[in-house]
Scaffold this motif. Sequence first.
Motif, mmCIF file in Angstrom:
data_model
loop_
_atom_site.group_PDB
_atom_site.id
_atom_site.type_symbol
_atom_site.label_atom_id
_atom_site.label_comp_id
_atom_site.label_asym_id
_atom_site.label_seq_id
_atom_site.Cartn_x
_atom_site.Cartn_y
_atom_site.Cartn_z
ATOM 1 N N ARG A 212 0.830 -1.199 0.000
ATOM 2 C CA ARG A 212 0.000 0.000 0.000
ATOM 3 C C ARG A 212 0.874 1.262 0.000
ATOM 4 N NH1 ARG A 212 -4.912 1.336 4.306
ATOM 5 N NH2 ARG A 212 -5.566 3.321 3.330
ATOM 6 N N GLY A 213 1.959 1.220 0.768
ATOM 7 C CA GLY A 213 2.880 2.355 0.778
ATOM 8 C C GLY A 213 3.553 2.545 -0.562
ATOM 9 N N GLU A 215 2.270 1.770 -3.484
ATOM 10 C CA GLU A 215 1.254 2.343 -4.371
ATOM 11 C C GLU A 215 1.053 3.831 -4.077
ATOM 12 O OE1 GLU A 215 -0.366 1.201 -6.968
ATOM 13 O OE2 GLU A 215 0.743 -0.696 -6.865
ATOM 14 N N ARG A 216 1.130 4.190 -2.789
ATOM 15 C CA ARG A 216 0.985 5.604 -2.420
ATOM 16 C C ARG A 216 2.115 6.437 -3.023
ATOM 17 N NH1 ARG A 216 3.851 8.133 0.690
ATOM 18 N NH2 ARG A 216 4.657 6.275 1.772
ATOM 19 N N LEU A 217 3.340 5.925 -2.931
ATOM 20 C CA LEU A 217 4.478 6.634 -3.512
ATOM 21 C C LEU A 217 4.333 6.776 -5.025
ATOM 22 C CD1 LEU A 217 7.748 5.444 -1.727
ATOM 23 C CD2 LEU A 217 7.128 7.805 -2.265
ATOM 24 N N LEU A 218 3.952 5.695 -5.669
ATOM 25 C CA LEU A 218 3.755 5.726 -7.114
ATOM 26 C C LEU A 218 2.722 6.775 -7.493
ATOM 27 C CD1 LEU A 218 4.302 4.509 -9.929
ATOM 28 C CD2 LEU A 218 2.595 2.757 -9.398
ATOM 29 N N ALA A 219 1.616 6.813 -6.744
ATOM 30 C CA ALA A 219 0.556 7.783 -7.023
ATOM 31 C C ALA A 219 1.025 9.209 -6.768
ATOM 32 C CB ALA A 219 -0.677 7.463 -6.167
ATOM 33 N N ALA A 220 1.829 9.402 -5.716
ATOM 34 C CA ALA A 220 2.320 10.743 -5.395
ATOM 35 C C ALA A 220 3.225 11.272 -6.498
ATOM 36 C CB ALA A 220 3.055 10.718 -4.057
#
Length: 309
Positions: A212-213, A215-220
């Motif tokens: 999940r982290g 994916e969060r970085l990728l999205a950011a």
Amino acid sequence: AFPSTTAASLGSLGTGLPPGKHGLVGYDVLDPEQGKVVNMLGGWDPGVDPLQWQPYPSVFEQAAGQLPVVSVSLPKFADSAMTRAALRGGSYVAAGTLQARVRGAHEQLSASDRALVYLYLNEMDKAGHRYGCGSAEWGNQLEDVDSAIRTLAARVPSDTLLLLTADHGMVDVDVDHRHDFSTQPQLIDGVAHTAGEPRMLHLYFEPDLSPRGQERLLAAWRDAYGRLAWIFTRDQAVDAGLFGEVDQRVLPRIGDLMIAAREPIALYDRRRTSASAMEVVGQHGSLTRAEREVPLLTLNRPGGKGTRG
């Protein structure tokens, strides 16, 4: 080669292998055995053995059993880690100036009936980094190189094949488009190491970063720079063949997440780079045509006049 940078491309030129095999996959990259970022060009870490990092035989080593092989380059590169990693084999002729190196190459070609001579010129690259590849200074260096190589082409023995190419292209990045991404917490939270170059970042996740982290970085990153850069994971890069066939020993040297600039921008982690690094005008490393496509010029061909193409 990808990234479009000296270490990766000279590694491929010197070994005949893609970066995924020879392992020089960036200007600086993570050494997974030491758990730290190491430089692949001018300042190799003392804990990295060039012959273990790049274990395949070089083109020079393979050819040396058949004919004389000579490298003509700057004195400081004679025993450099980069030379030992990818350009080892044969003998070395050191010369400082552009004219001296060209003269040295001519002397080596004239000394034997058969020889493979590698001549390295870095004047245009240095001018491009400092002033930009659209500058008068870069144009002056281009004229000097053109004149020197024309002289060499006119003097080499008639049965010489003379080829000219480059390790990468270059784009100019305006000062307003050089960004310090380390001031944006959402882009570095969960990142253990940053490496690569300002136009092609390697980001390595913290070992315990959850899916999940990640994916969060990728999205950011996509939210911040998705319109200015290609953003992709290691698996996506490998599947797309960007590094060619990748050895298992090389895989962890490649970033978990990569940011390859599409527009003329440069991205810096000022926590680990100097202020002077942000003064660089001409840059490279990414996937754009200007950075990856370089000509291969045939300046002299045995049995005929030189051609360009």
